[in-house]
Design a protein around this motif. Structure first.
Motif, PDB file in Angstrom:
ATOM      1  N   VAL A  24      -5.498 -14.259  10.291  1.00 14.95           N
ATOM      2  CA  VAL A  24      -4.832 -13.777   9.080  1.00 14.95           C
ATOM      3  C   VAL A  24      -5.805 -13.702   7.905  1.00 14.95           C
ATOM      4  CG1 VAL A  24      -3.957 -16.002   8.250  1.00 14.95           C
ATOM      5  CG2 VAL A  24      -2.653 -13.925   7.834  1.00 14.95           C
ATOM      6  N   TYR A  26      -8.615 -12.428   7.851  1.00 12.04           N
ATOM      7  CA  TYR A  26      -9.257 -11.115   7.904  1.00 12.04           C
ATOM      8  C   TYR A  26      -8.660 -10.175   6.850  1.00 12.04           C
ATOM      9  CZ  TYR A  26     -10.620  -6.568   9.837  1.00 12.04           C
ATOM     10  OH  TYR A  26     -11.110  -5.299   9.997  1.00 12.04           O
ATOM     11  N   TYR A  27      -7.392 -10.398   6.502  1.00 12.29           N
ATOM     12  CA  TYR A  27      -6.657  -9.510   5.602  1.00 12.29           C
ATOM     13  C   TYR A  27      -6.648  -9.994   4.153  1.00 12.29           C
ATOM     14  CZ  TYR A  27      -5.120  -7.682  10.051  1.00 12.29           C
ATOM     15  OH  TYR A  27      -5.099  -7.147  11.313  1.00 12.29           O
ATOM     16  N   SER A  28      -7.513 -10.913   3.802  1.00 13.67           N
ATOM     17  CA  SER A  28      -7.481 -11.536   2.474  1.00 13.67           C
ATOM     18  C   SER A  28      -7.587 -10.545   1.323  1.00 13.67           C
ATOM     19  CB  SER A  28      -8.569 -12.602   2.359  1.00 13.67           C
ATOM     20  OG  SER A  28      -9.847 -11.998   2.446  1.00 13.67           O
ATOM     21  N   SER A  30      -6.451  -7.371   1.408  1.00 16.02           N
ATOM     22  CA  SER A  30      -5.457  -6.298   1.499  1.00 16.02           C
ATOM     23  C   SER A  30      -4.376  -6.461   0.431  1.00 16.02           C
ATOM     24  CB  SER A  30      -4.850  -6.254   2.900  1.00 16.02           C
ATOM     25  OG  SER A  30      -4.171  -7.459   3.187  1.00 16.02           O
ATOM     26  N   SER A 117      -0.055 -16.790   5.543  1.00 16.96           N
ATOM     27  CA  SER A 117      -0.216 -15.464   4.966  1.00 16.96           C
ATOM     28  C   SER A 117      -1.533 -15.379   4.230  1.00 16.96           C
ATOM     29  CB  SER A 117       0.948 -15.128   4.030  1.00 16.96           C
ATOM     30  OG  SER A 117       0.969 -15.995   2.928  1.00 16.96           O
ATOM     31  N   GLY A 119      -3.536 -12.030   1.813  1.00 18.22           N
ATOM     32  CA  GLY A 119      -3.477 -10.627   1.434  1.00 18.22           C
ATOM     33  C   GLY A 119      -2.068 -10.101   1.623  1.00 18.22           C
ATOM     34  N   SER A 120      -1.934  -8.965   2.264  1.00 15.18           N
ATOM     35  CA  SER A 120      -0.618  -8.349   2.469  1.00 15.18           C
ATOM     36  C   SER A 120      -0.010  -8.675   3.830  1.00 15.18           C
ATOM     37  CB  SER A 120      -0.731  -6.826   2.316  1.00 15.18           C
ATOM     38  OG  SER A 120      -1.589  -6.307   3.310  1.00 15.18           O
ATOM     39  N   VAL A 121      -0.573  -9.678   4.522  1.00 11.76           N
ATOM     40  CA  VAL A 121      -0.178  -9.944   5.901  1.00 11.76           C
ATOM     41  C   VAL A 121       0.343 -11.375   6.064  1.00 11.76           C
ATOM     42  CG1 VAL A 121      -1.045 -10.079   8.280  1.00 11.76           C
ATOM     43  CG2 VAL A 121      -1.831  -8.263   6.758  1.00 11.76           C
ATOM     44  N   HIS A 123       1.487 -13.954   9.379  1.00 11.30           N
ATOM     45  CA  HIS A 123       1.440 -14.107  10.837  1.00 11.30           C
ATOM     46  C   HIS A 123       2.052 -15.442  11.203  1.00 11.30           C
ATOM     47  CE1 HIS A 123      -0.936 -15.248  14.602  1.00 11.30           C
ATOM     48  NE2 HIS A 123      -0.061 -14.340  14.974  1.00 11.30           N
ATOM     49  N   TRP A 144       3.589 -10.424  13.508  1.00  9.29           N
ATOM     50  CA  TRP A 144       2.686  -9.954  12.446  1.00  9.29           C
ATOM     51  C   TRP A 144       3.518  -9.118  11.491  1.00  9.29           C
ATOM     52  CZ3 TRP A 144      -2.365 -11.182  11.601  1.00  9.29           C
ATOM     53  CH2 TRP A 144      -3.029 -11.867  12.639  1.00  9.29           C
ATOM     54  N   TYR A 146       3.445  -6.897   7.947  1.00  6.73           N
ATOM     55  CA  TYR A 146       2.535  -6.162   7.072  1.00  6.73           C
ATOM     56  C   TYR A 146       3.334  -5.627   5.886  1.00  6.73           C
ATOM     57  CZ  TYR A 146      -0.105  -6.262  11.417  1.00  6.73           C
ATOM     58  OH  TYR A 146      -0.742  -6.673  12.564  1.00  6.73           O
TER      59      TYR A 146
END
Length: 178
Positions: A24, A26-28, A30, A117, A119-121, A123, A144, A146
């Motif tokens: 998760v 990875y999306y920081s 987004s 969570s 960013g915008s994600v 999980h 997941w 989004y």
């Protein structure tokens, strides 16, 4: 060790690492920023499909949700209606932690759901007692979510048994009351 065995080991390592899902974190970067408590608050509605392991549509569903909070403790009531007329109810009891992690329980969840969570994600993973045609199975859910807009998200859930994907649920969840 001969070259064939070394090659097989190398292939298996590459295969296993290529199957790993992103973390998760990875999306920081987004956007928009997903805040679980803000999104899952009030009335929501979800529309979705269930597919089997071959990707074939097996069911359609609509879910009415009502979420409320008392500090960092939340309750999300979900009422499912499937296209074959079956109904189902799940009530989640959620705890939000200061580090953006979350835990949750429900009557058909085995153990504790764990999520995070960034960013915008969002999980989370959990095991669920799933009833199918009068039989009960323990399956694992890998959710997941989004956030697409402040009032809409897409949720993709892989369902697996013994590490093999047996189905997938895709939902669009919308806030209907802010």
């Amino acid at each position: 060790m001969n070259n064939t065995i070394r090659g097989l080991i190398l292939f298996m390592l590459v295969f296993l690492t290529s199957c790993a899902a992103p973390d998760v974190d990875y999306y920081s970067q987004s956007q928009p920023e997903f805040n679980f408590k803000t999104f899952f608050n009030g009335k929501l509605k979800a529309y979705g499909v269930v597919q089997d392991y071959k990707g074939e549509l097996t069911r359609k569903l609509v879910v009415d949700m009502d979420a409320s909070w008392d500090g960092n403790k939340g309750v999300i009531e979900e009422d499912f209606v499937y296209d074959d007329g079956e109904t189902q109810r799940r009530v989640w009891y959620i705890t939000l932690n200061d580090d953006n992690t979350l835990t949750g329980t429900a009557s058909d969840v085995i153990g504790i759901a764990q999520g995070a969570s960034n960013g915008s994600v969002f999980h989370w993973t959990y095991s669920l007692e799933l009833s199918v045609d009068g039989s009960s199975y323990e399956v694992n859910f890998d959710d997941w979510m989004y956030l697409v807009t402040d009032s809409r998200l897409i949720n993709r859930t892989a369902i697996d048994k013994f590490g093999i994907e047996v189905g997938e649920v895709t939902l669009v969840i919308e806030k209907i009351e802010q």
